[in-house]
Motif scaffolding. Structure first.
Motif, mmCIF file in Angstrom:
data_model
loop_
_atom_site.group_PDB
_atom_site.id
_atom_site.type_symbol
_atom_site.label_atom_id
_atom_site.label_comp_id
_atom_site.label_asym_id
_atom_site.label_seq_id
_atom_site.Cartn_x
_atom_site.Cartn_y
_atom_site.Cartn_z
ATOM 1 N N ILE A 27 0.819 -1.218 0.000
ATOM 2 C CA ILE A 27 0.000 0.000 0.000
ATOM 3 C C ILE A 27 0.852 1.268 0.000
ATOM 4 C CG2 ILE A 27 -1.811 1.263 1.203
ATOM 5 C CD1 ILE A 27 -2.758 -1.385 2.394
ATOM 6 N N LYS A 28 1.810 1.354 0.902
ATOM 7 C CA LYS A 28 2.628 2.564 0.995
ATOM 8 C C LYS A 28 3.418 2.842 -0.285
ATOM 9 C CE LYS A 28 5.875 4.962 4.069
ATOM 10 N NZ LYS A 28 6.664 4.830 5.334
ATOM 11 N N PRO A 29 4.126 1.836 -0.850
ATOM 12 C CA PRO A 29 4.826 2.103 -2.118
ATOM 13 C C PRO A 29 3.868 2.498 -3.241
ATOM 14 C CG PRO A 29 5.640 0.087 -1.124
ATOM 15 C CD PRO A 29 4.435 0.493 -0.341
ATOM 16 N N ALA A 30 2.686 1.883 -3.271
ATOM 17 C CA ALA A 30 1.726 2.206 -4.326
ATOM 18 C C ALA A 30 1.202 3.628 -4.180
ATOM 19 C CB ALA A 30 0.570 1.211 -4.305
ATOM 20 N N LEU A 31 0.957 4.053 -2.948
ATOM 21 C CA LEU A 31 0.464 5.409 -2.729
ATOM 22 C C LEU A 31 1.525 6.458 -3.076
ATOM 23 C CD1 LEU A 31 -1.563 4.978 0.589
ATOM 24 C CD2 LEU A 31 -2.471 5.406 -1.708
ATOM 25 N N CYS A 39 -2.754 6.978 -11.115
ATOM 26 C CA CYS A 39 -2.807 5.720 -10.371
ATOM 27 C C CYS A 39 -4.199 5.094 -10.349
ATOM 28 C CB CYS A 39 -2.347 5.946 -8.941
ATOM 29 S SG CYS A 39 -0.608 6.444 -8.811
ATOM 30 N N LEU A 40 -4.222 3.795 -10.602
ATOM 31 C CA LEU A 40 -5.433 2.990 -10.474
ATOM 32 C C LEU A 40 -5.214 1.999 -9.339
ATOM 33 C CD1 LEU A 40 -5.427 4.033 -13.503
ATOM 34 C CD2 LEU A 40 -6.775 2.001 -14.026
ATOM 35 N N THR A 68 -9.197 2.049 4.412
ATOM 36 C CA THR A 68 -7.757 2.002 4.679
ATOM 37 C C THR A 68 -6.976 2.847 3.688
ATOM 38 O OG1 THR A 68 -7.873 -0.201 5.673
ATOM 39 C CG2 THR A 68 -5.737 0.488 4.781
ATOM 40 N N TRP A 69 -7.220 2.652 2.395
ATOM 41 C CA TRP A 69 -6.453 3.377 1.384
ATOM 42 C C TRP A 69 -6.690 4.878 1.469
ATOM 43 C CZ3 TRP A 69 -3.311 1.428 -2.746
ATOM 44 C CH2 TRP A 69 -3.101 0.043 -2.682
ATOM 45 N N GLY A 73 -4.004 8.111 2.644
ATOM 46 C CA GLY A 73 -3.609 9.213 1.767
ATOM 47 C C GLY A 73 -3.955 9.101 0.311
ATOM 48 N N LEU A 74 -4.818 8.151 -0.076
ATOM 49 C CA LEU A 74 -5.218 8.069 -1.480
ATOM 50 C C LEU A 74 -6.069 9.287 -1.830
ATOM 51 C CD1 LEU A 74 -6.586 4.904 -3.269
ATOM 52 C CD2 LEU A 74 -7.363 7.180 -3.845
ATOM 53 N N ASP A 75 -5.682 9.996 -2.864
ATOM 54 C CA ASP A 75 -6.408 11.176 -3.333
ATOM 55 C C ASP A 75 -7.425 10.723 -4.375
ATOM 56 O OD1 ASP A 75 -7.323 13.523 -4.523
ATOM 57 O OD2 ASP A 75 -5.375 14.516 -4.438
ATOM 58 N N ILE A 76 -8.685 10.578 -3.972
ATOM 59 C CA ILE A 76 -9.710 10.032 -4.865
ATOM 60 C C ILE A 76 -10.178 11.036 -5.912
ATOM 61 C CG2 ILE A 76 -10.527 8.294 -3.244
ATOM 62 C CD1 ILE A 76 -12.799 10.209 -2.485
ATOM 63 N N GLU A 77 -9.735 12.278 -5.800
ATOM 64 C CA GLU A 77 -10.057 13.263 -6.836
ATOM 65 C C GLU A 77 -9.116 13.117 -8.028
ATOM 66 O OE1 GLU A 77 -12.697 15.217 -6.726
ATOM 67 O OE2 GLU A 77 -13.197 14.334 -4.777
ATOM 68 N N LYS A 78 -7.865 12.813 -7.757
ATOM 69 C CA LYS A 78 -6.860 12.733 -8.819
ATOM 70 C C LYS A 78 -6.615 11.304 -9.308
ATOM 71 C CE LYS A 78 -4.340 16.807 -7.160
ATOM 72 N NZ LYS A 78 -3.034 17.315 -6.637
ATOM 73 N N HIS A 79 -6.968 10.320 -8.493
ATOM 74 C CA HIS A 79 -6.680 8.931 -8.824
ATOM 75 C C HIS A 79 -7.926 8.074 -8.623
ATOM 76 C CE1 HIS A 79 -2.466 10.144 -8.948
ATOM 77 N NE2 HIS A 79 -2.696 10.785 -7.820
ATOM 78 N N LEU A 80 -7.851 6.798 -8.999
ATOM 79 C CA LEU A 80 -9.014 5.908 -8.977
ATOM 80 C C LEU A 80 -8.902 4.856 -7.892
ATOM 81 C CD1 LEU A 80 -8.916 6.958 -12.033
ATOM 82 C CD2 LEU A 80 -10.152 4.868 -12.577
ATOM 83 N N LEU A 81 -10.033 4.550 -7.275
ATOM 84 C CA LEU A 81 -10.172 3.383 -6.405
ATOM 85 C C LEU A 81 -11.481 2.717 -6.789
ATOM 86 C CD1 LEU A 81 -9.312 1.627 -4.006
ATOM 87 C CD2 LEU A 81 -10.516 3.220 -2.498
#
Length: 329
Positions: A27-31, A39-40, A68-69, A73-81
């Motif tokens: 998770i941390k490296p991906a973020l 990022c997807l 969790t994501w 710190g996942l930015d759901i405005e700029k990236h996808l989940l």
């Protein structure tokens, strides 16, 4: 989203409580890729069906992952989940790859060979797991896939399958992704020194309450060196974990005190707890708040799936056209 940036993809299975090994190893490296890539991030619920038949657990764990994501710190405005099953065309895509993939090739997968050697029951989904994983990757024209060393084979197999399809239709239809391995977090050790894994019951849950976290840390195996004898973090399980959360100065300071003072492993474990808790305290609170609002978590997944569809559909149409399947204007 900025389409001029290269694209990164990471998935995680809903397979139980998320632990520190998942966080540091995946998770941390991906973020961190958010800084440089489009990022997807997806929840691989279809993959979970190969071993998990508990529908309620899969749903709950899926929402745990979303919370969790975002908390981390996942930015759901700029990236996808998004949830894998919310973009069902990925299974159609997997079929095209399957038709260019030999059974013998799939039998080389490490997970499959391990299952056979240990006489475990293997269903077709387990055997075909790498094909669906390849579809998860290549359907989105992904450039990189951040993975741990033990997952590198999956990306290599995805490259091989995409290359086989390209060769079969004599066109460069699919982009070949590159695995990106973060050397410093190759394999995260668990409480007993083996790879941290729920199956070994040696994990440290990521967002456990402080008292549970302390209890787990204090159970870490150490040697029996007396308190008045010098010790070292080097080549120790405690040292491996401490370096993952502490600053270099903190590592050097603890090493010096273990060598030169009457300091026991118990004191060092307390300091390990402190640095882990320092890192997780704020995201733990954000997670708890997010997890209470399931409607918001579902909305995040729904929006992510819509955006994932707009990326993947043109790639699927390329394959349909090349294979002669479907009506393409």
């Amino acid at each position: 989203m900025n389409n001029s940036r290269k694209r990164s993809l990471t998935g995680i299975r809903p397979s139980g409580t998320i632990h520190i090994g998942n966080y540091l190893g995946a998770i941390k490296p991906a973020l961190e890729c958010q800084k440089e890539y489009e990022c997807l991030y997806f929840i691989a619920d279809l993959h979970a069906l190969t071993t998990n038949k508990d529908a309620g657990a899969i749903r709950e764990q899926t929402l745990d992952i979303v919370a969790t994501w975002v908390a981390l710190g996942l930015d759901i405005e700029k990236h996808l989940l998004y949830r894998q099953s919310d973009v069902p065309m990925v299974t159609e895509f997997a079929w095209y790859l399957s038709c260019c993939t030999g059974v013998g090739f799939l039998e080389k997968a490490h997970a499959y060979k391990d299952a056979v050697q240990n006489n475990r029951d293997v269903n077709h989904g387990f055997l075909a797991y790498p094909v669906l994983m390849a579809a998860d990757i290549v359907m989105y024209d992904v450039d990189i896939v951040p993975v741990g060393k033990d997952q590198k084979q999956h990306v290599e197999m995805a490259r091989d399958m995409a290359g086989a399809l390209n060769a079969a239709y004599k066109q460069e239809l699919l982009k070949l992704p590159q695995p990106v391995i973060h050397e410093q977090v190759m394999t995260i050790p668990g409480l007993d020194g083996r790879k941290m894994s729920k199956s070994y019951k040696n994990e440290i849950p990521l967002f456990s309450p402080e008292e549970v976290l302390r209890k787990r840390v204090m159970s870490i195996k150490t040697d029996s060196t007396p308190i008045d004898q010098p010790k070292s973090l080097k080549d120790s399980l405690l040292g491996e974990l401490f370096k993952l959360f502490a600053t270099p100065d903190e590592v050097a300071d603890l090493e010096a005190r273990l060598n030169n003072t009457n300091m026991g492993w118990g004191h060092a474990k307390e300091e390990l707890f402190d640095v882990i808790n320092r890192d997780l305290q704020e995201p733990r609170q954000r997670y708890l708040e997010l997890r209470k609002d399931e409607a918001k978590l579902c909305a995040i997944l729904s929006e992510g799936a819509k955006r994932a569809y707009t990326i993947g559909r043109p790639v699927l149409d390329r394959i349909r056209k090349a294979t002669g399947v479907g009506l393409i204007p």
